[in-house]
Design an enzyme around this catalytic site. Structure first.
Site, PDB file in Angstrom:
ATOM      1  N   GLY A  86       0.815  -1.213   0.000  1.00 52.54           N
ATOM      2  CA  GLY A  86       0.000   0.000   0.000  1.00 52.54           C
ATOM      3  C   GLY A  86       0.844   1.256   0.000  1.00 52.54           C
ATOM      4  NE  ARG A  87       3.568   2.080   5.235  1.00 56.34           N
ATOM      5  CZ  ARG A  87       4.011   2.531   6.376  1.00 56.34           C
ATOM      6  NH1 ARG A  87       4.418   3.765   6.473  1.00 56.34           N
ATOM      7  NH2 ARG A  87       4.046   1.745   7.421  1.00 56.34           N
ATOM      8  CE  LYS A 107       7.407  -0.133   5.865  1.00 55.72           C
ATOM      9  NZ  LYS A 107       7.897  -1.052   6.908  1.00 55.72           N
ATOM     10  CG  ASP A 119      -0.409   8.953   3.672  1.00 53.56           C
ATOM     11  OD1 ASP A 119       0.055   7.802   3.839  1.00 53.56           O
ATOM     12  OD2 ASP A 119      -0.097   9.913   4.395  1.00 53.56           O
ATOM     13  N   GLY A 120      -0.085   6.169   1.372  1.00 48.48           N
ATOM     14  CA  GLY A 120       1.080   5.605   0.683  1.00 48.48           C
ATOM     15  C   GLY A 120       2.412   6.160   1.154  1.00 48.48           C
ATOM     16  CG  ASP A 243      -0.029  -8.838   6.540  1.00 49.37           C
ATOM     17  OD1 ASP A 243      -0.559  -9.398   7.514  1.00 49.37           O
ATOM     18  OD2 ASP A 243       0.129  -7.614   6.476  1.00 49.37           O
TER      19      ASP A 243
HETATM   20  P1  AMP Z   1       1.443  -3.550   8.259  1.00 50.13           P
HETATM   21  O1  AMP Z   1       0.612  -4.323   9.236  1.00 50.13           O
HETATM   22  O2  AMP Z   1       2.119  -2.339   8.857  1.00 50.13           O
HETATM   23  O3  AMP Z   1       2.409  -4.434   7.562  1.00 50.13           O
HETATM   24  O4  AMP Z   1       0.469  -2.930   7.166  1.00 50.13           O
HETATM   25  C1  AMP Z   1      -0.664  -3.613   6.685  1.00 50.13           C
HETATM   26  C2  AMP Z   1      -1.107  -3.104   5.335  1.00 50.13           C
HETATM   27  O5  AMP Z   1      -1.422  -1.726   5.374  1.00 50.13           O
HETATM   28  C3  AMP Z   1      -0.055  -3.283   4.255  1.00 50.13           C
HETATM   29  O6  AMP Z   1      -0.694  -3.803   3.124  1.00 50.13           O
HETATM   30  C4  AMP Z   1       0.457  -1.886   4.013  1.00 50.13           C
HETATM   31  O7  AMP Z   1       0.889  -1.695   2.694  1.00 50.13           O
HETATM   32  C5  AMP Z   1      -0.752  -1.025   4.334  1.00 50.13           C
HETATM   33  N1  AMP Z   1      -0.366   0.315   4.796  1.00 50.13           N
HETATM   34  C6  AMP Z   1       0.214   0.659   5.965  1.00 50.13           C
HETATM   35  N2  AMP Z   1       0.437   1.978   6.041  1.00 50.13           N
HETATM   36  C7  AMP Z   1      -0.031   2.527   4.888  1.00 50.13           C
HETATM   37  C8  AMP Z   1      -0.093   3.861   4.348  1.00 50.13           C
HETATM   38  N3  AMP Z   1       0.367   4.939   5.019  1.00 50.13           N
HETATM   39  N4  AMP Z   1      -0.650   4.009   3.134  1.00 50.13           N
HETATM   40  C9  AMP Z   1      -1.118   2.969   2.438  1.00 50.13           C
HETATM   41  N5  AMP Z   1      -1.084   1.702   2.881  1.00 50.13           N
HETATM   42  C10 AMP Z   1      -0.548   1.464   4.093  1.00 50.13           C
HETATM   43 MG    MG Z   2       3.294  -5.411   6.419  1.00 50.87          MG
END
Ligand code: AMP
Ligand code: MG
Length: 471
Positions: A86-87, A107, A119-120, A243
């Protein structure tokens, strides 16, 4: 700048990813570049401005085919059938000097089709946190993704706290294949996709593996060792969602992770982990659960599914014993026993129980076993004395316990309060604490008297109670 990119992931079927370029940022500025790692990767750096432009995503480096990977995953036990980068963006792969294929990933590089409400982007704090903690993990001797660069974007990122300086991390990984990648194709009953993923995974990481059961056994073996390794340095990952569990066996996704100061087995730092699902002690249970999810995703690959379920279940059921063995070996070394056997487990467990009762600092207590000052770490030093007698008796059978302990008990870990202080300084433009932390943590097993302040546990006012997902 020359990065000898290859793009094997981009050759997988189109439904594995989305081609996506980074959204350019206003004013990329290089905060730090990991020259030693770059050399290992065969990267020829170029000037700071060029590095910043490429690793902010403003310039697409020749040979790079940037893409966002799709995956699924259980987050805190609930299944999300579609997640993804997502980012983050995979820029491509390089083959390092040891012949290993490594992913180069940005990242914080802007939105992708998998961003959902996000917001990516990333702000400076989590970027520097991941940089320091992942590099420290590597120096501690545990498998982990690495940090190649941190770049400031010159743009603000908006979070609960308001506008914060934006940054992008360049992450290097053995791969970004996750348990959740297998779950993605299994959940969609996309058998061809699952087969392609299996073949890619085996070719990339496990060339000796013959069949999904063998792959599962190998991933279980690596994860058992990894989680025992985390526990041996007091590390709490904080978001062990499927994940965030890498097939390669590397530590991945440094979000709300933290190293413990005072030892307590139920310690949790993550602000969102209200049930303690990913507490220090529970990591050894949750990883088994995560491997059961991988097993479930691999079943459709097998011709006889009933038989597969039976075989895979046996593999997963055998994992707690493997973790126990790895844990015992790792903690055995911490108390000077080169190859701890089952009979040594009570001695280790007894010390940990006394440490917890006496609010002993995890890192400093083990390190002080070498210097003879461990009792000072206990609220009631007599609690240590009673244990010490049995321990000394056991050590008589060991050849060189000091040498074993010196390599197993770091003097330095990235303490949470130091990370927070480092981030605070960086936000106000002072990167000296960041550089200093990195330098000291390059040699965590070496006494560095000039850095004794970084070995000190937090004063009551410095204690960090909560960490936050790196968003
Ligand atoms: P994580 O548990 O931190 O690994 O994140 C879970 C999901 O949320 C992943 O698919 C990330 O890509 C997405 N994600 C986290 N932060 C953001 C962000 N600021 N913008 C877009 N996607 C995000
Ligand atoms: Mg992750």
């Amino acid at each position: 700048m020359n990065i000898p990119f290859q793009n094997t992931y981009a050759r997988l079927p189109a439904r594995f990813f989305t081609h996506q370029t980074a959204v350019p940022v206003k004013a990329p500025h290089l905060i730090r570049f990991n020259d030693a790692l770059a050399r290992d990767l065969g990267i020829v750096p170029g000037g700071a401005d060029e590095i910043a432009a490429v690793l902010a995503g403003n310039l697409v480096a020749p040979g790079s085919e940037p893409l966002a990977q799709v995956y699924a995953g259980h987050q805190f036990g609930g299944f999300s059938p579609q997640l993804g980068d997502g980012r983050a963006l995979l820029l491509g792969e390089v083959v390092d000097r040891a012949g290993e294929r490594r992913d180069i990933q940005l990242k914080g590089s802007g939105p992708t089709p998998y961003s959902r409400m996000g917001d990516g982007r990333a702000w400076l704090g989590p970027v520097l946190r991941e940089y320091v903690v992942s590099e420290a993990m590597h120096a501690l001797g545990l498998p982990t993704t690495r940090a190649l660069a941190a770049v400031a974007t010159g743009e603000a990122v908006y979070r609960e706290a308001g506008g914060l300086p934006g940054a992008i991390l360049t992450r290097v990984a053995a791969s970004h294949l996750r348990v959740g990648t297998f779950q993605y194709f299994a959940a969609r009953r996309d058998l061809d996709g699952l087969r392609a993923l299996y073949d890619y995974t085996v070719a990339r990481h496990f060339p000796q593996v013959e069949g999904p059961a063998h792959l599962l056994a190998e991933v279980i073996r690596r994860q058992a060792k990894l989680v025992a390794g985390w526990m041996s340095v007091g590390f709490i990952h904080g978001v062990m969602n499927t994940d965030n569990t890498a097939i390669s066996g590397e530590t991945i996704d440094y979000g709300p992770c933290a190293f413990m100061d005072v030892f307590h087995p139920q310690t949790v730092f993550s602000s969102i982990d209200v049930q303690g699902r990913y507490s220090y002690d529970n990591q050894a249970h949750v990883i088994v659960w995560n491997m059961a999810q991988l097993a479930t995703a691999l079943v459709p690959l097998m011709p006889d599914q009933d038989e597969a379920i039976e075989d895979f279940t046996a593999l997963v059921h055998a994992m707690p014993d493997q973790i126990e063995t790895e844990w015992r070996r790792a903690f055995g070394r911490k108390i000077g026993i080169a190859k701890a056997g089952a009979a040594d487990a009570p001695l280790i467990g007894d010390l940990l129980a006394r440490m917890a009762d006496n609010r002993a600092d995890f890192t400093n207590t083990f390190r002080a076993l070498l210097t003879g000052h461990a009792r000072d770490q206990f609220l009631d030093p007599a609690a240590f004395d009673n244990w010490e007698a049995q321990w000394r008796a056991r050590l008589k059978a060991e050849a060189d316990p000091e040498a074993v302990m010196a390599m197993a008990n770091p003097a330095f870990i990235p303490r949470n309060h130091r990370i927070e202080q480092m981030i605070e300084a960086a936000v106000s433009g002072d990167f000296a604490p960041f550089e200093r932390l990195l330098k000291v943590l390059e040699n965590p097993y070496q006494d560095q008297p000039e850095a004794s302040d970084l070995a000190r546990p937090p004063e009551p006012a410095e204690v960090v109670q909560n960490t936050f997902c790196g968003t």
